[in-house]
Design an enzyme around this catalytic site. Structure first.
Site, PDB file in Angstrom:
ATOM      1  N   ASP A 147       0.823  -1.222   0.000  1.00 39.49           N
ATOM      2  CA  ASP A 147       0.000   0.000   0.000  1.00 39.49           C
ATOM      3  C   ASP A 147       0.858   1.274   0.000  1.00 39.49           C
ATOM      4  O   ASP A 147       2.087   1.207   0.093  1.00 39.49           O
ATOM      5  CB  ASP A 147      -0.917  -0.054   1.237  1.00 39.49           C
ATOM      6  CG  ASP A 147      -2.283   0.563   0.985  1.00 39.49           C
ATOM      7  OD1 ASP A 147      -2.408   1.374   0.058  1.00 39.49           O
ATOM      8  OD2 ASP A 147      -3.219   0.235   1.731  1.00 39.49           O
ATOM      9  N   GLU A 180      -1.116   1.624  -5.166  1.00 43.71           N
ATOM     10  CA  GLU A 180      -0.624   2.998  -5.091  1.00 43.71           C
ATOM     11  C   GLU A 180      -1.684   3.979  -5.589  1.00 43.71           C
ATOM     12  O   GLU A 180      -1.433   5.182  -5.658  1.00 43.71           O
ATOM     13  CB  GLU A 180       0.695   3.014  -5.897  1.00 43.71           C
ATOM     14  CG  GLU A 180       1.411   4.288  -6.080  1.00 43.71           C
ATOM     15  CD  GLU A 180       0.909   5.002  -7.317  1.00 43.71           C
ATOM     16  OE1 GLU A 180       1.412   6.094  -7.583  1.00 43.71           O
ATOM     17  OE2 GLU A 180       0.010   4.474  -8.020  1.00 43.71           O
ATOM     18  N   TRP A 181      -2.871   3.426  -5.870  1.00 42.56           N
ATOM     19  CA  TRP A 181      -4.096   4.188  -6.196  1.00 42.56           C
ATOM     20  C   TRP A 181      -4.000   4.967  -7.505  1.00 42.56           C
ATOM     21  O   TRP A 181      -4.822   5.851  -7.773  1.00 42.56           O
ATOM     22  CB  TRP A 181      -4.467   5.152  -5.051  1.00 42.56           C
ATOM     23  CG  TRP A 181      -4.315   4.568  -3.688  1.00 42.56           C
ATOM     24  CD1 TRP A 181      -4.650   3.300  -3.301  1.00 42.56           C
ATOM     25  CD2 TRP A 181      -3.768   5.193  -2.524  1.00 42.56           C
ATOM     26  NE1 TRP A 181      -4.362   3.102  -1.973  1.00 42.56           N
ATOM     27  CE2 TRP A 181      -3.818   4.248  -1.476  1.00 42.56           C
ATOM     28  CE3 TRP A 181      -3.250   6.455  -2.258  1.00 42.56           C
ATOM     29  CZ2 TRP A 181      -3.353   4.540  -0.180  1.00 42.56           C
ATOM     30  CZ3 TRP A 181      -2.801   6.747  -0.973  1.00 42.56           C
ATOM     31  CH2 TRP A 181      -2.856   5.797   0.040  1.00 42.56           C
ATOM     32  N   GLY A 182      -2.968   4.688  -8.310  1.00 41.64           N
ATOM     33  CA  GLY A 182      -2.839   5.405  -9.581  1.00 41.64           C
ATOM     34  C   GLY A 182      -2.253   6.798  -9.432  1.00 41.64           C
ATOM     35  O   GLY A 182      -2.173   7.553 -10.404  1.00 41.64           O
ATOM     36  N   ASP A 183      -1.810   7.161  -8.233  1.00 42.31           N
ATOM     37  CA  ASP A 183      -1.326   8.536  -7.981  1.00 42.31           C
ATOM     38  C   ASP A 183      -0.127   8.909  -8.845  1.00 42.31           C
ATOM     39  O   ASP A 183       0.022  10.061  -9.230  1.00 42.31           O
ATOM     40  CB  ASP A 183      -0.918   8.697  -6.510  1.00 42.31           C
ATOM     41  CG  ASP A 183      -2.119   8.861  -5.606  1.00 42.31           C
ATOM     42  OD1 ASP A 183      -3.253   8.725  -6.104  1.00 42.31           O
ATOM     43  OD2 ASP A 183      -1.914   9.117  -4.399  1.00 42.31           O
ATOM     44  N   ASN A 184       0.752   7.956  -9.099  1.00 45.76           N
ATOM     45  CA  ASN A 184       1.982   8.241  -9.856  1.00 45.76           C
ATOM     46  C   ASN A 184       2.031   7.457 -11.162  1.00 45.76           C
ATOM     47  O   ASN A 184       3.096   7.003 -11.582  1.00 45.76           O
ATOM     48  CB  ASN A 184       3.222   7.924  -9.007  1.00 45.76           C
ATOM     49  CG  ASN A 184       3.273   8.783  -7.758  1.00 45.76           C
ATOM     50  OD1 ASN A 184       3.751   9.908  -7.783  1.00 45.76           O
ATOM     51  ND2 ASN A 184       2.734   8.257  -6.669  1.00 45.76           N
ATOM     52  N   ASP A 202      -9.995   3.910  -3.421  1.00 50.28           N
ATOM     53  CA  ASP A 202     -10.760   2.734  -2.977  1.00 50.28           C
ATOM     54  C   ASP A 202     -12.188   2.699  -3.521  1.00 50.28           C
ATOM     55  O   ASP A 202     -12.867   3.717  -3.617  1.00 50.28           O
ATOM     56  CB  ASP A 202     -10.828   2.709  -1.449  1.00 50.28           C
ATOM     57  CG  ASP A 202      -9.489   2.348  -0.832  1.00 50.28           C
ATOM     58  OD1 ASP A 202      -8.497   2.242  -1.573  1.00 50.28           O
ATOM     59  OD2 ASP A 202      -9.447   2.176   0.398  1.00 50.28           O
TER      60      ASP A 202
HETATM   61  C1  GLA Z   1      -5.944   1.452   1.491  1.00 46.07           C
HETATM   62  C2  GLA Z   1      -6.138   0.456   0.362  1.00 46.07           C
HETATM   63  C3  GLA Z   1      -7.290  -0.465   0.707  1.00 46.07           C
HETATM   64  C4  GLA Z   1      -7.003  -1.194   2.020  1.00 46.07           C
HETATM   65  C5  GLA Z   1      -6.736  -0.184   3.118  1.00 46.07           C
HETATM   66  C6  GLA Z   1      -6.218  -0.850   4.387  1.00 46.07           C
HETATM   67  O1  GLA Z   1      -7.018   2.317   1.600  1.00 46.07           O
HETATM   68  O2  GLA Z   1      -6.361   1.117  -0.844  1.00 46.07           O
HETATM   69  O3  GLA Z   1      -7.524  -1.399  -0.330  1.00 46.07           O
HETATM   70  O4  GLA Z   1      -5.896  -2.039   1.844  1.00 46.07           O
HETATM   71  O5  GLA Z   1      -5.757   0.778   2.735  1.00 46.07           O
HETATM   72  O6  GLA Z   1      -5.939   0.059   5.400  1.00 46.07           O
END
Ligand code: GLA
Length: 400
Positions: A147, A180-184, A202
């Site tokens: 994460d 990494e949520w696509g941030d970079n 998320d």
């Molecule tokens: C982030 C991730 C989620 C989950 C939580 C756990 O938000 O994107 O998928 O793993 O952390 O804290």
């Protein structure tokens, strides 16, 4: 001399391991993860019971393999800096848990984060990457979700590459899932770093909404789908775009769950279920374990689908499949039922990325409805259907 020998042996081992690593996730990974339903309430009993349920329900038979522990499993580091599980939640330890999950013919996954602390405030891997990778390998872990919370001062590519190298050095084939949520823009640099990368923040169990948490948003199914625009060219066998884990069975309507699952299959997304497998309804299981829909996701060609047309909230998606087949998915984004007519003879579907073309005016395909599991004719006659709100019509086309 000795030192040079060690370096050569070390490099040879890392090279051999890199090769094994590259053989993983040649089709999108399939499994389960604790976060979407249980958040921090994860413990060894839940993991054991989930593994049992994965087998007993038929999910394993449908292709689900990884049982993944998400955040909040960690206790403290010992005097040498080795991470320990939270002893209240995992009293038997991780090795025993991995042995149990493996005895069921399944694989076990774990979670950490690039920072000093995870999103849930537990100890994370910064400064301990090689030690943690070694620990996970010794425990018998098969999957690591990594994460991006508390990443101040870190560069994403460097931080994720460090953990990849640590996994190589530990020498156990472990699927490496970048979160990494696509941030970079990980799609630009992560092909050889991990097996998949999150493309967005998320997901939440909502079909068409976003939830404002002030410092971050949680996204509905349609919102996440729209954020995949332009990314398909970066995905392929061993390196997938990850639009986040599934919310099927977590509270949306059945048609919404069906549409969500269908679109994740069209996107060649990792299929990581996020519901309680021990108590899921028959309808939820019929969605998650529909082998014909899963076959679209797991197709060996490994090419993501694309949006072919969009009109009045109705989108038509195509995904090229091996053996000259195609998947087609008609998605109704609105809440009212929509009549759909698709006159094949007037349509040519061409995909620059896979260099595939379906010329329906000269080639006839058989048509199968993947949700009713019925053959519904051929492309010689126009397709007419009513697609209910927040639902799909999903078809497989075979050259005749
Ligand atoms: C982030 C991730 C989620 C989950 C939580 C756990 O938000 O994107 O998928 O793993 O952390 O804290």
């Amino acid at each position: 001399m000795k030192r040079i020998l060690f370096i050569i042996i070390g490099l040879a081992c890392a090279g051999a391991y890199a090769q094994k690593f590259n053989q993983l996730a040649l089709t999108p990974q399939m499994g389960w993860n604790s976060w979407n339903k249980f958040a921090d309430k994860v413990n060894e009993q839940l993991i054991r019971e989930t593994a049992d349920a994965m087998v007993a329900s038929g999910m394993k038979d449908a292709g689900y393999q990884y049982v993944n522990i998400d955040d909040c499993w960690q206790g403290q580091r010992d005097a040498q800096g080795f991470i320990q599980p939270d002893a209240k939640k995992f009293p038997s330890g991780m090795k025993a848990l991995a042995d149990y999950v493996h005895s069921k013919g399944l694989k076990l996954g774990i979670y950490s984060d690039v920072g000093y602390k995870t999103c849930g405030g537990r100890p994370a891997s910064r400064g301990h990457e090689f030690q943690d990778a070694l620990t996970y390998a010794q425990w018998g872990m098969d999957y690591l979700k990594y994460d991006w919370c508390n990443a101040e001062g870190l560069k994403a590519e460097g931080a994720y590459t460090t953990m990849r190298d640590a996994l190589y050095a530990a020498g156990r084939p472990i699927v490496f899932s970048l979160c990494e949520w696509g941030d970079n823009q990980p799609w630009l640099w992560a092909t050889n770093v991990g097996h998949s990368w999150r493309t967005t923040g998320d997901i939440c169990n909502c079909f068409d909404c976003k939830i404002d948490h002030k410092t971050w948003y949680q996204w509905g199914v349609l919102q996440i789908l729209d954020k995949q625009e332009g990314l398909r060219k970066y995905a392929g066998p061993g390196h997938w775009n990850d639009p986040d884990m599934l919310e099927v069975g977590n509270g949306m309507a059945v048609n919404e769950d069906r549409a969500h699952f269908s679109m994740w299959c069209m996107l060649a997304a990792p299929l990581i279920s996020g519901n309680d497998l021990r108590s899921m309804s028959r309808q939820t299981l019929e969605i998650l374990a529909n082998k014909e829909v899963i076959a679209v996701n797991q197709d060996a060609l490994g090419v993501e689908g694309f949006k072919y047309s969009a009109k009045d909230g109705v989108e038509v998606w195509f995904k090229p499949l091996s053996n000259d087949a195609w998947a087609m998915c008609v998605l109704n984004r609105g809440t009212n039922s929509q009549p759909v007519t698709f006159n094949w003879k007037n349509e040519t579907v061409a995909d620059d990325l896979s260099k595939r073309e379906a010329k329906f005016d000269t080639t006839t395909y058989s048509v199968r409805d993947l949700w009713t599991k019925k053959d519904i004719g051929t492309t010689a006659a126009a397709l007419t259907a009513d697609v209910p709100g927040h639902d799909v019509l999903m078809l497989r086309l075979h050259k005749m």
